[in-house]
Design a protein around this motif. Sequence first.
Motif, PDB file in Angstrom:
ATOM      1  N   LEU A 160       0.798  -1.256   0.031  1.00 58.16           N
ATOM      2  CA  LEU A 160       0.135   0.015  -0.040  1.00 58.16           C
ATOM      3  C   LEU A 160       0.606   1.350  -0.007  1.00 58.16           C
ATOM      4  N   ALA A 161       1.826   1.308   0.688  1.00 52.21           N
ATOM      5  CA  ALA A 161       2.983   2.285   0.699  1.00 52.21           C
ATOM      6  C   ALA A 161       3.432   2.549  -0.810  1.00 52.21           C
ATOM      7  N   GLY A 162       3.645   1.445  -1.303  1.00 49.31           N
ATOM      8  CA  GLY A 162       4.253   1.724  -2.601  1.00 49.31           C
ATOM      9  C   GLY A 162       3.305   2.172  -3.784  1.00 49.31           C
ATOM     10  N   ILE A 163       2.110   1.722  -3.573  1.00 49.87           N
ATOM     11  CA  ILE A 163       0.919   2.315  -4.184  1.00 49.87           C
ATOM     12  C   ILE A 163       0.853   3.874  -3.875  1.00 49.87           C
ATOM     13  N   VAL A 164       0.778   4.348  -2.716  1.00 51.65           N
ATOM     14  CA  VAL A 164       0.635   5.806  -2.505  1.00 51.65           C
ATOM     15  C   VAL A 164       1.863   6.297  -3.081  1.00 51.65           C
ATOM     16  N   MET A 165       3.090   5.957  -2.998  1.00 50.81           N
ATOM     17  CA  MET A 165       4.365   6.670  -3.443  1.00 50.81           C
ATOM     18  C   MET A 165       4.085   6.898  -4.892  1.00 50.81           C
ATOM     19  N   VAL A 166       3.987   5.945  -5.543  1.00 51.54           N
ATOM     20  CA  VAL A 166       3.829   5.939  -7.038  1.00 51.54           C
ATOM     21  C   VAL A 166       2.875   7.003  -7.406  1.00 51.54           C
ATOM     22  N   ASN A 167       1.678   7.103  -6.755  1.00 54.85           N
ATOM     23  CA  ASN A 167       0.769   7.972  -7.277  1.00 54.85           C
ATOM     24  C   ASN A 167       0.950   9.387  -6.970  1.00 54.85           C
ATOM     25  N   LEU A 168       1.942   9.463  -6.173  1.00 59.09           N
ATOM     26  CA  LEU A 168       2.474  10.989  -5.821  1.00 59.09           C
ATOM     27  C   LEU A 168       3.695  11.255  -6.850  1.00 59.09           C
ATOM     28  N   LYS A 169       3.801  10.653  -8.057  1.00 59.14           N
ATOM     29  CA  LYS A 169       4.660  10.882  -9.152  1.00 59.14           C
ATOM     30  C   LYS A 169       4.105  12.421  -9.607  1.00 59.14           C
ATOM     31  N   GLY A 170       2.746  12.378 -10.243  1.00 59.51           N
ATOM     32  CA  GLY A 170       2.403  13.483 -10.750  1.00 59.51           C
ATOM     33  C   GLY A 170       2.543  14.836 -10.016  1.00 59.51           C
ATOM     34  N   MET A 171       2.151  14.726  -8.823  1.00 59.53           N
ATOM     35  CA  MET A 171       2.509  15.930  -8.083  1.00 59.53           C
ATOM     36  C   MET A 171       3.850  16.136  -7.595  1.00 59.53           C
ATOM     37  N   LEU A 172       4.851  15.271  -7.503  1.00 65.44           N
ATOM     38  CA  LEU A 172       6.140  15.530  -7.277  1.00 65.44           C
ATOM     39  C   LEU A 172       6.732  16.269  -8.641  1.00 65.44           C
ATOM     40  N   LYS A 173       6.079  15.897  -9.871  1.00 59.18           N
ATOM     41  CA  LYS A 173       6.562  16.325 -10.827  1.00 59.18           C
ATOM     42  C   LYS A 173       6.488  17.926 -10.966  1.00 59.18           C
ATOM     43  N   GLN A 174       5.547  18.256 -10.057  1.00 57.48           N
ATOM     44  CA  GLN A 174       5.417  20.024 -10.092  1.00 57.48           C
ATOM     45  C   GLN A 174       6.228  20.849  -9.366  1.00 57.48           C
ATOM     46  N   PHE A 175       7.545  20.121  -9.189  1.00 59.00           N
ATOM     47  CA  PHE A 175       8.740  20.897  -8.860  1.00 59.00           C
ATOM     48  C   PHE A 175       9.361  21.608 -10.191  1.00 59.00           C
ATOM     49  N   ARG A 176       8.871  21.043 -11.381  1.00 59.88           N
ATOM     50  CA  ARG A 176       8.974  21.770 -12.629  1.00 59.88           C
ATOM     51  C   ARG A 176       8.635  23.188 -12.758  1.00 59.88           C
ATOM     52  N   ASP A 177       7.399  23.437 -11.786  1.00 61.57           N
ATOM     53  CA  ASP A 177       6.791  24.749 -11.825  1.00 61.57           C
ATOM     54  C   ASP A 177       7.835  25.744 -11.585  1.00 61.57           C
ATOM     55  N   ILE A 178       8.906  25.616 -10.764  1.00 60.42           N
ATOM     56  CA  ILE A 178       9.702  26.581 -10.540  1.00 60.42           C
ATOM     57  C   ILE A 178      10.342  27.151 -11.716  1.00 60.42           C
ATOM     58  N   ARG A 179      10.800  26.273 -12.582  1.00 62.24           N
ATOM     59  CA  ARG A 179      11.449  26.816 -13.886  1.00 62.24           C
ATOM     60  C   ARG A 179      10.544  27.511 -14.747  1.00 62.24           C
ATOM     61  N   HIS A 180       9.345  26.985 -14.738  1.00 64.81           N
ATOM     62  CA  HIS A 180       8.111  27.725 -15.532  1.00 64.81           C
ATOM     63  C   HIS A 180       7.836  29.213 -15.045  1.00 64.81           C
ATOM     64  N   PHE A 181       7.358  29.296 -13.699  1.00 66.69           N
ATOM     65  CA  PHE A 181       7.266  30.519 -13.211  1.00 66.69           C
ATOM     66  C   PHE A 181       8.329  31.569 -12.944  1.00 66.69           C
ATOM     67  N   TRP A 182       9.482  30.919 -12.996  1.00 73.11           N
ATOM     68  CA  TRP A 182      10.661  31.869 -13.126  1.00 73.11           C
ATOM     69  C   TRP A 182      10.753  32.431 -14.349  1.00 73.11           C
ATOM     70  N   ARG A 183      10.267  31.923 -15.504  1.00 72.62           N
ATOM     71  CA  ARG A 183      10.573  32.474 -17.114  1.00 72.62           C
ATOM     72  C   ARG A 183       9.158  33.295 -17.039  1.00 72.62           C
ATOM     73  N   THR A 184       8.082  33.145 -16.456  1.00 68.99           N
ATOM     74  CA  THR A 184       6.806  34.002 -16.860  1.00 68.99           C
ATOM     75  C   THR A 184       6.349  35.044 -15.629  1.00 68.99           C
ATOM     76  N   SER A 185       6.416  34.650 -14.421  1.00 69.49           N
ATOM     77  CA  SER A 185       6.049  35.580 -13.596  1.00 69.49           C
ATOM     78  C   SER A 185       6.522  35.166 -12.283  1.00 69.49           C
ATOM     79  N   LYS A 186       7.526  36.392 -11.733  1.00 65.36           N
ATOM     80  CA  LYS A 186       8.248  36.122 -10.513  1.00 65.36           C
ATOM     81  C   LYS A 186       7.428  36.244  -9.136  1.00 65.36           C
ATOM     82  N   ILE A 187       6.224  36.914  -9.244  1.00 60.71           N
ATOM     83  CA  ILE A 187       5.126  36.991  -8.299  1.00 60.71           C
ATOM     84  C   ILE A 187       4.494  35.544  -7.993  1.00 60.71           C
ATOM     85  N   GLU A 188       4.220  34.976  -9.186  1.00 61.76           N
ATOM     86  CA  GLU A 188       3.495  33.596  -9.096  1.00 61.76           C
ATOM     87  C   GLU A 188       4.696  32.545  -8.534  1.00 61.76           C
TER      88      GLU A 188
END
Length: 714
Positions: A438-466
């Motif tokens: 069950l712990a493995g299922i939970v961790m793998v399902n977090l993959k999509g949310m952990l990919k949101q670290f890419r937002d840092i590069r996106h918002f750095w280019r588009t909006s510093k306030i965001e």
Amino acid sequence: MEHAQEEEACLEQTQRYCVQRPIYNQELLQGQLHRRQRTPQTLGQKIAHSCRCSSKKAKSSLYSFMPILKWLPRYPVKEYLLGDIISGVSTGIMQLPQGLAYSLLAAVPPVFGLYSSFYPVFLYTFFGTSRHISIGTFAVISMMVGGVAVREVPDEIISLDSNSTNITDVLEYYSARDAKRVQVAVTLLSLGFLRFGFVAIYLTEPLVRGFTTAAAVHVFISQLKYLLGIQTSRFSGPLSVVYVSTAVLSKITTTNIATMIVGLTCIILLLTGKKINRRFKKKLPVPVPMEIIVVIIGTGVSAGMNLNESYKVKVVGSIPQGLRAPAVPQIQLNPAMLGDAVAIAIVGFSMAVSMAKIFALKHGYTIDGNQELIALGICNSVGSFFQTFPITCSMSRSLVQEGTGGKTQIAGALSAVIVLLVIVAIGYLFEPLPQTVLAGIVMVNLKGMLKQFRDIRHFWRTSKIELAIWMVAFVASLFLGLEYGLLTAVTFAIITVIYRTQRPKYRILGQIPNTDIYCDVEEYEEVKEYPGIKIFQANTSIYFANCESYRNTLRKMTGVNPSIILAARRKALKRHAREIKAANEQRKKAVLKDSGSTPPHTLGIIIVQDMPLDEHEHFVLPKANIHSLILDFTPVNFVDSVGAKTLKSIIQKFNEVGVFVCIAGCSDPVTNELTRLNFFDKSITRELLFHSIHDAVLACQMKHGSAAQADSNL
């Protein structure tokens, strides 16, 4: 040459319009319009109208409260049924392992995850307006519920071991959990009936993504002890992520190797299955249900090898067969949990509505935000009588439900039926399932949310306030806990709105030649200013926080500071008076020298009468370099009392130095606000308000031309 000819040909082909009309100011325009007569209603009339009932109104209210009554009779069976069946079965197969897994996050035995995957999902079919989202357990909400449950009933008081036989302790724990769950449900329901659906607007996308990323880190770290088979205490509140990480690292040497191997094997299988589904998405009729496959394999291996007794691998344990009888939960309105209840309600609602809006936009239908809040409240409140914990929309299951052909809420109802069959008939078969699976299922399902670290590069280019909002939401939620982190992030997001209104973009506008279009003079080479006229625009409303900045920037960008000009005038007049006095003194001495016998009083009269006036004729007071100033109010949404006083002061000060000030593009709501604030008087009338910038420019040119003509006549 050819390029110029092409431009001319293009201009000739462009459609044109020509309008001849008077120059409209507010006074003239209102004089030609006739307002609609509206009879204001008294409070009693408004209450009576809202309470008045008719068959049409009752039917509309019923359809709004239970949307299924509207869409089910029109359900196209031949077109939708097959897709809903396939989608419902696929989603139901995902509901099973996720319900079991997320119960660990909520700090309750796994069977309650199954209950939470059945009752709310089935109820949403009747009250929800989204056709594609999958309601049920969700990692972030489960984590928030578990954190409060652990805080209210720590492990030191009650052991959460699923094999515990201390019925009194377990019932006490359930009682505390029920109080939490019901308060969240009641909060959701009351907020929905009070039409508080607007709260989601304060949860901007960067805030939600930063918050869910931090929640994913919380969830991932909390599952390490199950993945490694380590015994640690539960933690909640500020710095809980640090305490959990420290506890896991301090006992890393006690890792159960068998537990870790089983967990890592499941993670590899799940990641492989997701990759296969993604790569062969177009070829596969339905996604490979890798989660349920892993659960079945894990259960079979655990039962066959007796992992619990032979290798001390923790398993799910007892799963009662059948449904529990409904019971009224013991509602204890603990003030310490009120903030958590509101936070969970808001987060759950925002996740559900955001996903519902995405699918509604994609498939061309609309959702009702307030009805969604009511639906979630009903799902939670009714489910609380059947031992469920708070639920919301799951991203991964919603994507599967939509991707496998789901068309309506029927798919969600069928997925609930799949879960019901497991609860009633075969739930006991999953008792040997290792918790590490069950712990493995939970961790793998977090993959999509952990990919949101890419937002840092996106918002750095588009909006510093965001980017700042994302970072504050992430850091605050990570270290202060999800509840305090959400409050901090919302507060910071509101502060950024205030900051933006205090730091607006100011522009000086000019005309595109031979048009009535005005643009920024610094942005385009073709734009030209009218001589002696400045057009000033600020893309913000004018209120107490930015009115001083508005005034200072106006003086700077127009090059006219009335205070400095008036001070220079006073100084010039004093200097001129001294020069005249000195000239008189010199003439007096010269006259006395020429005629020494003239009486003093006669001399004084002669001096005044014979003094030349050249100095008065040639003396020119300092003046502004413009004759007219136009304030573009097109972007202005409101003006408060401080802003109105500032505008009044600006107009009066500029008028004192000979600059005519008018306002263009002022909307009716802003004009009404200015009227209520007593902005208009004898010196400042509605004649200063013009319908458009071009009207104001023409009026300024005519006024200046008339003044110049009058001066020349003098």
